[in-house]
Design a protein around this motif. Structure first.
Motif, short mmCIF file in Angstrom:
data_model
loop_
_atom_site.label_atom_id
_atom_site.label_comp_id
_atom_site.label_asym_id
_atom_site.label_seq_id
_atom_site.Cartn_x
_atom_site.Cartn_y
_atom_site.Cartn_z
N GLN A 1 168.53 25.04 -56.66
CA GLN A 1 167.25 24.75 -57.42
C GLN A 1 165.93 25.48 -57.27
N MET A 2 165.96 25.53 -55.69
CA MET A 2 164.93 25.68 -54.79
C MET A 2 163.93 26.59 -55.79
N GLU A 3 164.71 27.77 -55.22
CA GLU A 3 164.47 29.41 -55.81
C GLU A 3 164.40 28.96 -57.65
N LEU A 4 165.06 28.38 -58.05
CA LEU A 4 164.82 28.62 -59.87
C LEU A 4 163.05 28.25 -59.69
N GLU A 5 162.99 27.07 -58.84
CA GLU A 5 161.82 26.83 -59.05
C GLU A 5 160.63 27.07 -58.70
N ALA A 6 161.37 28.15 -57.52
CA ALA A 6 160.30 29.07 -56.39
C ALA A 6 159.42 30.12 -58.00
N LEU A 7 160.54 30.88 -58.46
CA LEU A 7 160.19 32.21 -59.72
C LEU A 7 159.70 31.61 -60.94
N ARG A 8 159.63 30.15 -60.88
CA ARG A 8 159.24 29.91 -62.25
C ARG A 8 157.43 29.67 -61.90
N SER A 9 157.06 29.18 -60.77
CA SER A 9 155.80 29.28 -59.92
C SER A 9 155.04 30.06 -59.84
N ILE A 10 155.93 31.28 -59.26
CA ILE A 10 155.73 32.51 -58.84
C ILE A 10 155.05 33.45 -60.18
N TYR A 11 155.35 33.74 -61.33
CA TYR A 11 155.79 34.03 -61.81
C TYR A 11 155.61 33.66 -63.27
N GLU A 12 155.08 32.20 -63.32
CA GLU A 12 154.22 31.78 -63.75
C GLU A 12 153.12 32.44 -65.19
N GLY A 13 153.28 32.80 -66.74
CA GLY A 13 152.44 33.96 -66.94
C GLY A 13 152.37 34.98 -66.68
N ASP A 14 153.90 35.28 -66.45
CA ASP A 14 153.69 37.31 -65.86
C ASP A 14 154.27 37.50 -67.04
N THR A 15 153.74 38.42 -67.95
CA THR A 15 154.53 38.99 -69.21
C THR A 15 155.94 39.92 -68.36
N CYS A 16 156.37 39.82 -67.77
CA CYS A 16 157.02 41.59 -67.16
C CYS A 16 158.40 40.40 -66.65
N PHE A 17 158.17 38.62 -66.47
CA PHE A 17 159.09 38.22 -66.37
C PHE A 17 159.98 37.40 -67.22
N ARG A 18 160.95 37.08 -67.24
CA ARG A 18 161.67 36.59 -68.49
C ARG A 18 163.25 35.79 -67.93
N GLU A 19 162.87 34.56 -68.54
CA GLU A 19 164.43 33.87 -67.48
C GLU A 19 164.94 33.81 -68.59
N LEU A 20 166.05 33.91 -68.71
CA LEU A 20 167.47 34.03 -70.12
C LEU A 20 167.83 33.16 -70.06
N SER A 21 168.55 32.12 -68.73
CA SER A 21 168.99 30.93 -68.28
C SER A 21 168.29 30.59 -67.45
N PRO A 22 168.82 29.67 -67.02
CA PRO A 22 168.90 28.77 -65.51
C PRO A 22 168.69 29.87 -64.12
N VAL A 23 170.02 30.27 -64.59
CA VAL A 23 171.14 31.85 -63.30
C VAL A 23 171.21 32.95 -64.31
N SER A 24 169.75 33.13 -65.21
CA SER A 24 169.77 35.06 -65.52
C SER A 24 168.13 35.18 -66.35
N PHE A 25 167.98 36.16 -65.53
CA PHE A 25 166.53 36.47 -65.70
C PHE A 25 166.89 38.34 -65.47
N GLN A 26 165.02 38.33 -66.55
CA GLN A 26 165.03 39.99 -66.99
C GLN A 26 163.56 40.22 -65.63
N TYR A 27 163.20 41.28 -65.37
CA TYR A 27 162.01 41.49 -64.78
C TYR A 27 161.58 43.30 -65.54
N ARG A 28 160.71 42.88 -65.58
CA ARG A 28 160.12 45.21 -66.51
C ARG A 28 159.79 45.39 -65.26
N ILE A 29 159.58 46.07 -64.76
CA ILE A 29 159.10 47.15 -63.58
C ILE A 29 158.58 48.17 -64.17
#
Length: 168
Positions: A1-29
């Motif tokens: 849960q802590m990592e999920l919250e950290a990812l959401r706060s770090i990548y908030e507003g980043d168009t490269c980051f996408r949360e597909l579900s609470p346990v699945s994420f995509q990032y465009r490099i």
């Protein structure tokens, strides 16, 4: 849960980051127009920090990348996973991929996407487009008369023809 919250706060507003579900994420490099850009998908299994996350590059975005390069990127990411096993590592993996993008994609040929216009047609030869001219809309006499009454001698509408009467 802590990592999920950290990812959401770090990548908030980043168009490269996408949360597909609470346990699945995509990032465009890389930028979306960059031919050497790629997409990493990270999914967490039930026992995530102790076991390795599932890393995938099967997204449609990566279709232009050769399978050998995809495999080499996955292998290098798995080395990083082994080094960070037991800790929250999704952010670390995304940053590692961003830092080493040029090294990962050095053998990827830069293909500019071109439309496939060299297709071979079987059957009838090419016929030029119909030479039919577009007909102008035919107005009746009454329509022409109404149009002439509305316009001045130059064919322009009089000043204020579309004004709204505010007083009424």
């Amino acid at each position: 849960q802590m990592e999920l919250e950290a990812l959401r706060s770090i990548y908030e507003g980043d168009t490269c980051f996408r949360e597909l579900s609470p346990v699945s994420f995509q990032y465009r490099i890389g930028e979306s127009g960059d031919p050497k850009a790629f997409l990493i998908e990270v999914s967490w299994p039930e026992t995530y920090p102790q076991t390795a996350p599932l890393i995938s590059m099967d997204a449609f975005f990566n279709n232009t990348i050769s399978s050998a390069i995809k495999q080499s990127i996955l292998d290098k990411l798995m080395v990083e996973v082994e080094a960070n096993l037991g800790t929250a590592m999704t952010y670390t993996l995304f940053e590692y991929a961003k830092d080493n993008k040029e090294v990962f994609m050095e053998n990827q040929p830069v293909n500019t996407v071109t439309s496939v216009s060299n297709s071979i047609a079987i059957g009838t030869p090419d016929v030029p487009a119909s030479k039919k001219k577009d007909k102008k809309e035919q107005l009746s006499k009454t329509q022409k008369r109404k149009l002439a009454d509305k316009t001045d001698n130059k064919g322009e509408l009089p000043r204020g023809w579309n004004w709204v009467d505010v007083i009424k």
